[in-house]
Design a protein around this motif. Structure first.
Motif, short mmCIF file in Angstrom:
data_model
loop_
_atom_site.label_atom_id
_atom_site.label_comp_id
_atom_site.label_asym_id
_atom_site.label_seq_id
_atom_site.Cartn_x
_atom_site.Cartn_y
_atom_site.Cartn_z
N ASN A 97 33.52 31.22 40.71
CA ASN A 97 33.23 30.76 39.37
C ASN A 97 32.86 32.19 38.58
N GLU A 98 32.08 32.80 39.08
CA GLU A 98 31.44 34.08 38.57
C GLU A 98 32.63 34.82 38.29
N PHE A 99 33.84 35.12 39.03
CA PHE A 99 34.89 35.94 38.63
C PHE A 99 35.56 35.31 37.38
N TYR A 100 35.68 33.84 37.13
CA TYR A 100 36.33 33.32 35.93
C TYR A 100 35.47 33.50 34.78
N GLN A 150 35.21 24.06 40.99
CA GLN A 150 35.19 23.34 39.67
C GLN A 150 34.11 22.22 39.85
N ALA A 151 34.66 21.41 40.91
CA ALA A 151 33.66 20.26 41.25
C ALA A 151 32.45 20.19 41.20
N ARG A 153 39.83 43.37 31.82
CA ARG A 153 39.67 44.86 31.65
C ARG A 153 38.23 45.65 31.31
N ALA A 154 37.67 44.81 30.08
CA ALA A 154 36.40 45.24 29.82
C ALA A 154 35.46 44.94 31.06
N HIS A 155 35.77 44.04 31.84
CA HIS A 155 34.64 43.89 32.86
C HIS A 155 35.30 44.51 34.24
N ARG A 156 36.08 45.36 34.35
CA ARG A 156 36.87 45.82 35.62
C ARG A 156 35.69 46.00 36.47
N ALA A 157 34.66 46.76 36.45
CA ALA A 157 33.67 47.20 37.38
C ALA A 157 33.18 45.90 38.10
N GLU A 158 32.71 44.97 37.10
CA GLU A 158 32.08 43.81 37.68
C GLU A 158 33.04 42.77 38.56
N ILE A 191 35.54 43.95 40.15
CA ILE A 191 35.83 44.51 41.54
C ILE A 191 34.60 44.10 42.25
N ARG A 192 33.56 44.32 41.82
CA ARG A 192 32.16 43.97 42.60
C ARG A 192 32.20 42.54 43.10
N CYS A 193 32.63 41.47 42.36
CA CYS A 193 32.37 39.97 42.78
C CYS A 193 33.76 39.75 43.39
N ALA A 194 34.80 40.26 43.34
CA ALA A 194 36.20 39.90 43.82
C ALA A 194 36.97 40.56 44.43
#
Ligand SMILES: C[S@@+](CC[C@H](N)C(=O)[O-])C[C@H]1O[C@@H](n2cnc3c(N)ncnc32)[C@H](O)[C@@H]1O
Length: 297
Positions: free
Chosen positions: A27-30, A109-110, A252-257, A259-262
């Motif tokens: 969920n964090e990724f999405y 999701q559930a 792209r704006a959250h690239r670093a995050e 990569i960190r989470c996924a």
């Protein structure tokens, strides 16, 4: 999916494992690149809208389907492929629906919808193929799930057989004369066999959406014939170009995050996927259909 409960002679679409491969990246990724409503399907942009507020365009899309399905103020509404529950939430908080039930094959999701903890929302980790409702529905919505109902290796007539089963189920579950609103990606100007040969399609089938394939408008029409009247059809493919532009920008704006989470491989995979999809909608190889159906009888 359970072939035994479907009475189908052909295999149906994406299995729970295939769906989870995609949606349970986390969920964090999405959250990092979808809007706050977590809508993961094409938004509805107003004509000549300069605004790029994706959340507003997603809300407009959700309300469009609720309106087309005549779901406002109804007792029981079903959302097939409910994602993170955007339609369910809107139905019970803003449209006076007594009971909103959502089906998804994604555990993440559930859990998310369960955590909303709303007394009028029920989420089920179950395929429509296995679902057996205890009471009829007054309206059905299904947004961005139809693309998962068949596997790429099926012939057109086999795909129609699966879609017919889907429409038969919806017909069975709806009260007489009730409405359904459906949104799906579909093949456009080129034949599916041609598009399937493109490197981008191969990549999407293998790495992004395993075991899934989109319909052609004619297949949907044939499958629904005799049990649902098609009242409206819209092709809003350029709305998907705009939606994908925003998703890509966010990713792209959250690239670093991301990569960190996924991980970096996931970032690269999704960037490629969103860009290729954008090209597909831009060129017209892919369409974005919004269809309104009325139950016959
Ligand atoms: C692209 S997401 C769309 C989610 C949501 N409707 C939205 O617009 O944000 C596709 C959804 O379809 C669900 N799905 C795919 N195959 C399904 C099936 N056979 N039965 C029920 N849900 C299914 C997935 O679990 C996921 O929730």
């Amino acid at each position: 999916m359970n072939a035994a409960t479907s009475n189908l002679s052909v295999p149906t679409g994406a299995s729970a494992a295939a769906i989870q491969h995609h949606y349970d990246v986390g969920n964090e990724f999405y959250q990092l690149w979808l809007d706050r409503s977590m809508a993961y399907s094409c938004a509805l942009w107003a004509e000549n809208e300069q605004n790029t507020d994706l959340e507003q365009a997603q809300l407009r899309k959700i309300d469009y389907h609720i309106e087309q399905a005549r779901a406002k103020g109804q007792k029981r509404v079903l959302d097939i492929g409910c994602g993170w529950g955007g339609i369910l939430k809107r139905l019970v908080t803003d449209h006076n629906v007594e009971q909103a039930i959502g089906l998804t094959l994604s555990e993440a999701q559930a859990d998310w919808v369960q955590a909303i903890n709303h007394p009028h929302i029920e989420v089920r980790l179950e395929s429509w193929l296995d679902y057996a409702p205890t009471a009829p529905f007054d309206a059905i919505t299904s947004v961005g799930a139809f693309e998962h109902f068949v596997k790429p290796e099926l012939s057109s007539s086999e795909k129609i057989e699966v879609y017919q089963t889907f429409f038969q189920r919806c017909h069975q579950w709806l009260n007489p004369g009730c409405w359904m609103s459906l949104q799906t990606i579909a093949y456009g100007k080129r034949k599916p066999e041609e598009v399937q040969k493109l490197p981008g399609a191969k990549f999407a089938n293998e790495e992004i959406f395993p075991e899934s394939n989109s319909p052609r408008l004619a297949e949907i029409a044939e499958a629904a014939e005799g049990i649902f009247e098609i009242v409206t059809v819209r092709n809003d493919r350029l709305d998907y170009v705009r939606t994908l532009e925003v998703w890509l920008k966010n990713l792209r704006a959250h690239r670093a995050e991301v990569i960190r989470c996924a991980g970096e491989a996931v970032f690269i995979r999704y960037e490629r996927y969103l860009y290729l999809a954008l090209l597909g909608f831009l060129t017209g190889d892919l369409l974005l259909l919004r269809l309104t159906f009325r139950r016959i009888g």
